[in-house]
Design a protein around this motif. Sequence first.
Motif, PDB file in Angstrom:
ATOM      1  N   LEU A 174       4.989   6.075  -6.444  1.00 17.58           N
ATOM      2  CA  LEU A 174       4.099   7.199  -6.714  1.00 17.58           C
ATOM      3  C   LEU A 174       3.718   7.904  -5.424  1.00 17.58           C
ATOM      4  O   LEU A 174       3.702   9.140  -5.354  1.00 17.58           O
ATOM      5  N   GLU A 175       3.444   7.117  -4.399  1.00 20.13           N
ATOM      6  CA  GLU A 175       3.069   7.700  -3.106  1.00 20.13           C
ATOM      7  C   GLU A 175       4.225   8.500  -2.512  1.00 20.13           C
ATOM      8  O   GLU A 175       4.013   9.579  -1.932  1.00 20.13           O
ATOM      9  N   ARG A 176       5.444   7.994  -2.666  1.00 16.52           N
ATOM     10  CA  ARG A 176       6.601   8.707  -2.117  1.00 16.52           C
ATOM     11  C   ARG A 176       6.770  10.092  -2.737  1.00 16.52           C
ATOM     12  O   ARG A 176       7.050  11.068  -2.039  1.00 16.52           O
ATOM     13  N   THR A 177       6.614  10.175  -4.059  1.00 13.79           N
ATOM     14  CA  THR A 177       6.788  11.480  -4.714  1.00 13.79           C
ATOM     15  C   THR A 177       5.760  12.481  -4.218  1.00 13.79           C
ATOM     16  O   THR A 177       6.051  13.682  -4.113  1.00 13.79           O
ATOM     17  N   LEU A 178       4.566  11.998  -3.895  1.00 14.37           N
ATOM     18  CA  LEU A 178       3.552  12.896  -3.353  1.00 14.37           C
ATOM     19  C   LEU A 178       3.905  13.305  -1.930  1.00 14.37           C
ATOM     20  O   LEU A 178       3.764  14.479  -1.560  1.00 14.37           O
ATOM     21  N   GLN A 179       4.373  12.363  -1.131  1.00 12.55           N
ATOM     22  CA  GLN A 179       4.778  12.680   0.240  1.00 12.55           C
ATOM     23  C   GLN A 179       5.953  13.652   0.249  1.00 12.55           C
ATOM     24  O   GLN A 179       6.028  14.538   1.107  1.00 12.55           O
ATOM     25  N   TRP A 180       6.869  13.479  -0.698  1.00 15.27           N
ATOM     26  CA  TRP A 180       8.030  14.359  -0.802  1.00 15.27           C
ATOM     27  C   TRP A 180       7.684  15.681  -1.480  1.00 15.27           C
ATOM     28  O   TRP A 180       8.508  16.586  -1.526  1.00 15.27           O
ATOM     29  N   ARG A 181       6.476  15.749  -2.032  1.00 19.04           N
ATOM     30  CA  ARG A 181       5.995  16.951  -2.729  1.00 19.04           C
ATOM     31  C   ARG A 181       6.900  17.328  -3.903  1.00 19.04           C
ATOM     32  O   ARG A 181       7.163  18.506  -4.157  1.00 19.04           O
ATOM     33  N   HIS A 182       7.351  16.293  -4.610  1.00 23.59           N
ATOM     34  CA  HIS A 182       8.224  16.538  -5.763  1.00 23.59           C
ATOM     35  C   HIS A 182       7.965  15.475  -6.823  1.00 23.59           C
ATOM     36  O   HIS A 182       8.052  14.268  -6.550  1.00 23.59           O
ATOM     37  N   ILE A 224      -4.914   7.489  -0.358  1.00 22.12           N
ATOM     38  CA  ILE A 224      -4.170   7.915   0.823  1.00 22.12           C
ATOM     39  C   ILE A 224      -4.832   9.160   1.390  1.00 22.12           C
ATOM     40  O   ILE A 224      -5.469   9.930   0.667  1.00 22.12           O
ATOM     41  N   GLU A 225      -4.693   9.336   2.678  1.00 19.76           N
ATOM     42  CA  GLU A 225      -5.347  10.444   3.359  1.00 19.76           C
ATOM     43  C   GLU A 225      -4.313  11.349   3.996  1.00 19.76           C
ATOM     44  O   GLU A 225      -3.366  10.887   4.642  1.00 19.76           O
ATOM     45  N   GLY A 226      -4.487  12.659   3.788  1.00 15.64           N
ATOM     46  CA  GLY A 226      -3.565  13.645   4.318  1.00 15.64           C
ATOM     47  C   GLY A 226      -3.874  13.994   5.762  1.00 15.64           C
ATOM     48  O   GLY A 226      -4.860  13.535   6.359  1.00 15.64           O
ATOM     49  N   ARG A 227      -3.027  14.824   6.332  1.00 13.83           N
ATOM     50  CA  ARG A 227      -3.184  15.222   7.740  1.00 13.83           C
ATOM     51  C   ARG A 227      -4.459  16.016   7.968  1.00 13.83           C
ATOM     52  O   ARG A 227      -5.027  16.000   9.056  1.00 13.83           O
ATOM     53  N   GLY A 229      -7.222  15.470   6.396  1.00 14.49           N
ATOM     54  CA  GLY A 229      -8.382  14.665   6.046  1.00 14.49           C
ATOM     55  C   GLY A 229      -8.681  14.583   4.570  1.00 14.49           C
ATOM     56  O   GLY A 229      -9.622  13.892   4.162  1.00 14.49           O
ATOM     57  N   ASN A 230      -7.904  15.286   3.761  1.00 12.10           N
ATOM     58  CA  ASN A 230      -8.124  15.226   2.316  1.00 12.10           C
ATOM     59  C   ASN A 230      -7.634  13.892   1.760  1.00 12.10           C
ATOM     60  O   ASN A 230      -6.625  13.345   2.202  1.00 12.10           O
ATOM     61  N   LYS A 231      -8.366  13.361   0.795  1.00  9.58           N
ATOM     62  CA  LYS A 231      -8.039  12.075   0.206  1.00  9.58           C
ATOM     63  C   LYS A 231      -7.513  12.245  -1.212  1.00  9.58           C
ATOM     64  O   LYS A 231      -7.989  13.103  -1.959  1.00  9.58           O
ATOM     65  N   VAL A 232      -6.531  11.403  -1.545  1.00  8.61           N
ATOM     66  CA  VAL A 232      -5.930  11.432  -2.878  1.00  8.61           C
ATOM     67  C   VAL A 232      -5.999  10.035  -3.467  1.00  8.61           C
ATOM     68  O   VAL A 232      -5.595   9.056  -2.831  1.00  8.61           O
ATOM     69  N   ARG A 233      -6.512   9.943  -4.679  1.00  8.78           N
ATOM     70  CA  ARG A 233      -6.548   8.671  -5.388  1.00  8.78           C
ATOM     71  C   ARG A 233      -5.268   8.536  -6.218  1.00  8.78           C
ATOM     72  O   ARG A 233      -5.010   9.330  -7.113  1.00  8.78           O
ATOM     73  N   LEU A 234      -4.447   7.547  -5.882  1.00  4.59           N
ATOM     74  CA  LEU A 234      -3.237   7.256  -6.642  1.00  4.59           C
ATOM     75  C   LEU A 234      -3.562   6.213  -7.711  1.00  4.59           C
ATOM     76  O   LEU A 234      -4.245   5.224  -7.420  1.00  4.59           O
ATOM     77  N   VAL A 235      -3.058   6.425  -8.921  1.00  5.78           N
ATOM     78  CA  VAL A 235      -3.353   5.501 -10.019  1.00  5.78           C
ATOM     79  C   VAL A 235      -2.095   5.240 -10.837  1.00  5.78           C
ATOM     80  O   VAL A 235      -1.453   6.171 -11.336  1.00  5.78           O
ATOM     81  N   MET A 236      -1.761   3.969 -10.958  1.00  2.91           N
ATOM     82  CA  MET A 236      -0.737   3.533 -11.900  1.00  2.91           C
ATOM     83  C   MET A 236      -1.465   3.113 -13.170  1.00  2.91           C
ATOM     84  O   MET A 236      -2.198   2.111 -13.189  1.00  2.91           O
ATOM     85  N   VAL A 237      -1.301   3.897 -14.232  1.00  4.03           N
ATOM     86  CA  VAL A 237      -2.045   3.680 -15.473  1.00  4.03           C
ATOM     87  C   VAL A 237      -1.300   2.670 -16.341  1.00  4.03           C
ATOM     88  O   VAL A 237      -0.144   2.902 -16.709  1.00  4.03           O
ATOM     89  N   PRO A 238      -1.916   1.557 -16.686  1.00  2.00           N
ATOM     90  CA  PRO A 238      -1.211   0.521 -17.455  1.00  2.00           C
ATOM     91  C   PRO A 238      -0.962   0.948 -18.897  1.00  2.00           C
ATOM     92  O   PRO A 238      -1.709   1.755 -19.458  1.00  2.00           O
ATOM     93  N   GLU A 239       0.093   0.393 -19.481  1.00  2.00           N
ATOM     94  CA  GLU A 239       0.414   0.653 -20.880  1.00  2.00           C
ATOM     95  C   GLU A 239      -0.548  -0.144 -21.759  1.00  2.00           C
ATOM     96  O   GLU A 239      -0.576  -1.374 -21.719  1.00  2.00           O
ATOM     97  N   PHE A 240      -1.332   0.552 -22.545  1.00  2.00           N
ATOM     98  CA  PHE A 240      -2.398  -0.096 -23.306  1.00  2.00           C
ATOM     99  C   PHE A 240      -1.865  -1.125 -24.298  1.00  2.00           C
ATOM    100  O   PHE A 240      -2.474  -2.174 -24.506  1.00  2.00           O
ATOM    101  N   SER A 241      -0.733  -0.840 -24.906  1.00  2.00           N
ATOM    102  CA  SER A 241      -0.189  -1.746 -25.921  1.00  2.00           C
ATOM    103  C   SER A 241       0.198  -3.101 -25.341  1.00  2.00           C
ATOM    104  O   SER A 241       0.345  -4.075 -26.078  1.00  2.00           O
TER     105      SER A 241
END
Length: 269
Positions: A174-182, A224-227, A229-241
Motif C-alpha cells: 500500500l505504501e509503495r503505490t502511494l510513493q509511486w503515485r499510482h 508515513i510522512e511526506g517531504r 511534513g504532511n502525514k498519511v494514515r495507511l490502513v489495511m482494512v480486514p475482511e469482515f467475513s
Amino acid sequence: YVVLTSGLRIGAVTKQMDLQLMIDYIIGLAGSSIDQNKAAKIAQVIVAGNSVVIEEEEDAEYAHFKKQTKDENDKRVNEGIKNAMQDMDLTFTSLASSVNLIVMPGEDDPTNITLPQNKLPKFFFRSAAAYSTFNCATNPCGIEVNGRVLLGTSGQNIDNLAKYTNADKDIDYLERTLQWRHLAPTAPDTLSCYAFKDGDPFVITECPDIYFAGNQEAFSTKIIEGREGNKVRLVMVPEFSKTSSVVLVNLKNLECKEITFKSTQLKSN
C-alpha cells in the motif's frame, strides 16, 4: 470518526450475529457508554467492496448427486440471489438510518470486474436508497470527510501487486503505490482495467490524509510522512467475513484502531 469495513459477504451463513453486533455498535445500541459516545461521533461509514455473496449455479455435471433438475437448481439459485440482495439492502438501511454510508463495489459484487468499477446501481437498494445519507461510490473512491481527504480501493490493486512483487509486510504494498503515485501499477498487464485514451485515472494527484485498501487478510496500519511534513494514515482494512473486524479512524488526529465483534464479546485493539 470514520469507520472502514469490507468483505461483509452478506448472504453467507457465517458471521451473521457478528454483523448484527457491528451494526448495533455503529448506530449506538451496543457497547459501553464510552463506545456509544464514540458511535455518536461517527461521521462516515465506508464499505470497501465484497458486500454480498451471490450463489453460483450448480454444475450440471454434478447436480444429479443432489437429485435436482435444472429448473429446481435455477429456482434455488435465484431464490438465494433474491434473499442475499434483500439482506444487503436491509443491512445498509439499518446503517443509513443513523449514519452517512458509502458503499463501494468489490471484485465479487454484481458490477463490472474491470477497474475502475462502476457504482452499484441504486435500484439494488430499494429501502436504503430512500435515505439521503446512503450513497454508492466507484472503486477506487476518493472523498472528503470533515476536511480530511480519504482515498482507497476494495483491495484488488494490492492483492495483484502482491502476486508479482515481494514485501516484508503487506502494508508495504500500500505504501509503495502511494510513493509511486499510482493506485494500480500492475494494470493493465495483470490487473484488468479500461483502456483510457485521454489520461490515467489511477494517477494520485492529491496526497490523501487516509489511504486504505479493503478485503485484506488482517488489519494493519502505519503513519508515513511526506517531504513537506504532511502525514498519511495507511490502513489495511480486514475482511469482515473472516475477521469480524472493522477499523475506526479518528479524523482529528488520525489515530486508528481495530474493533473486533464477536457474538460473545466486543474487543477493541
